[in-house]
Write a protein that holds these residues in place. Structure first.
Motif, mmCIF file in Angstrom:
data_model
loop_
_atom_site.group_PDB
_atom_site.id
_atom_site.type_symbol
_atom_site.label_atom_id
_atom_site.label_comp_id
_atom_site.label_asym_id
_atom_site.label_seq_id
_atom_site.Cartn_x
_atom_site.Cartn_y
_atom_site.Cartn_z
ATOM 1 N N GLU A 123 -7.540 8.943 -0.043
ATOM 2 C CA GLU A 123 -6.806 10.091 -0.587
ATOM 3 C C GLU A 123 -7.252 11.371 0.115
ATOM 4 O OE1 GLU A 123 -5.610 11.370 -5.033
ATOM 5 O OE2 GLU A 123 -7.779 11.265 -4.665
ATOM 6 N N LEU A 124 -8.557 11.543 0.257
ATOM 7 C CA LEU A 124 -9.092 12.720 0.940
ATOM 8 C C LEU A 124 -8.607 12.779 2.388
ATOM 9 C CD1 LEU A 124 -11.115 15.149 1.176
ATOM 10 C CD2 LEU A 124 -12.796 13.445 1.911
ATOM 11 N N LYS A 133 -3.808 7.907 10.012
ATOM 12 C CA LYS A 133 -4.186 6.513 9.836
ATOM 13 C C LYS A 133 -5.683 6.383 9.630
ATOM 14 C CE LYS A 133 -4.554 3.899 13.558
ATOM 15 N NZ LYS A 133 -4.216 3.087 14.716
ATOM 16 N N VAL A 134 -6.064 5.433 8.775
ATOM 17 C CA VAL A 134 -7.446 4.989 8.651
ATOM 18 C C VAL A 134 -7.450 3.493 8.915
ATOM 19 C CG1 VAL A 134 -8.233 6.827 7.110
ATOM 20 C CG2 VAL A 134 -7.243 4.759 6.137
ATOM 21 N N TYR A 135 -8.554 3.006 9.464
ATOM 22 C CA TYR A 135 -8.622 1.576 9.777
ATOM 23 C C TYR A 135 -10.015 1.053 9.501
ATOM 24 C CZ TYR A 135 -10.414 3.378 14.248
ATOM 25 O OH TYR A 135 -11.130 4.042 15.213
ATOM 26 N N LEU A 178 -4.211 1.537 7.451
ATOM 27 C CA LEU A 178 -3.375 2.104 6.404
ATOM 28 C C LEU A 178 -2.836 3.423 6.928
ATOM 29 C CD1 LEU A 178 -2.414 1.979 3.393
ATOM 30 C CD2 LEU A 178 -4.466 3.314 2.832
ATOM 31 N N LEU A 179 -1.513 3.556 6.962
ATOM 32 C CA LEU A 179 -0.876 4.796 7.389
ATOM 33 C C LEU A 179 -0.687 5.716 6.189
ATOM 34 C CD1 LEU A 179 1.895 3.311 9.731
ATOM 35 C CD2 LEU A 179 -0.401 4.108 10.345
ATOM 36 N N ARG A 180 -0.609 7.006 6.471
ATOM 37 C CA ARG A 180 -0.461 7.977 5.382
ATOM 38 C C ARG A 180 0.744 7.651 4.499
ATOM 39 N NH1 ARG A 180 -0.840 12.831 7.897
ATOM 40 N NH2 ARG A 180 1.303 12.642 8.550
#
Length: 191
Positions: A123-124, A133-135, A178-180
């Motif tokens: 979320e942050l 993106k985070v992976y 995970l994409l926004r």
């Protein structure tokens, strides 16, 4: 955003009895030692170098100052001992992405603690800071980590074949992202 915010700029964050907050280098050394006791090879496919407490302390002091990395402690209560950590690393301002790593003490696993923590950090990063993106990377043997990532809406992007050796056996490693726009806005419906 050329670099990640410092922990004091974006923490603390609380959700469902789990607190994400700043962590000291001493607490990181203690968690590192607990990871080693459990079998550090389970948590990383990268080369593992044995270090003294003093070497680890210096390493973590430097890591906490790195503006392309954010290390958060997981707590059950303000002022209590760290029960785990979340690390945001390899921040790339060009494509607005970062890698996530996480560790939770065994006594606190299986009760949704890490799901809440992962939700807060995503979320942050995705909604507040505008990352695209985070992976995360995990071994094929780590069923609980795979379930956690998939529960959070992460998609498996790649398989690194025979990439992780554990107890003499070669395992695949999976890369999830995970994409926004895929971020679940309500964790309550996932629990």
């Amino acid at each position: 955003m050329d670099c990640l915010p410092t922990p004091d700029m974006c923490l603390p964050r609380m959700r469902g009895g789990v607190l994400l907050d700043c962590i000291s280098s001493e607490a990181l050394v203690a968690l590192h030692r607990m990871e080693e006791e459990e079998g550090f090879a389970r948590f990383t496919c990268r080369p593992v170098q044995r270090r003294t407490d003093q070497e680890l302390l210096a390493l973590y002091q430097q890591a906490l100052q790195d503006r392309n990395r954010l290390i958060c402690g997981l707590y059950q209560a303000k002022g209590g001992p760290a029960i785990g950590k979340l690390t945001v690393s390899d921040y790339n301002p060009r494509n607005r992405s970062a890698e996530l790593g996480y560790f939770l003490l065994p006594a606190f696993r299986g009760n949704g603690c890490m799901a809440k923590s992962l939700y807060m950090i995503c979320e942050l990063l995705l909604l507040k800071l505008g990352l695209n993106k985070v992976y995360a990377q995990t071994g094929a043997f780590n069923r609980s980590s795979i379930r956690l990532l998939e529960k959070m809406g992460f998609q498996r992007d790649a398989v690194l074949r025979h990439h992780h050796v554990l107890e003499g056996q070669e395992w695949d490693d999976y890369i999830y992202s995970l994409l926004r726009e895929e971020f679940p806005r309500n964790i309550d419906r996932m629990e």
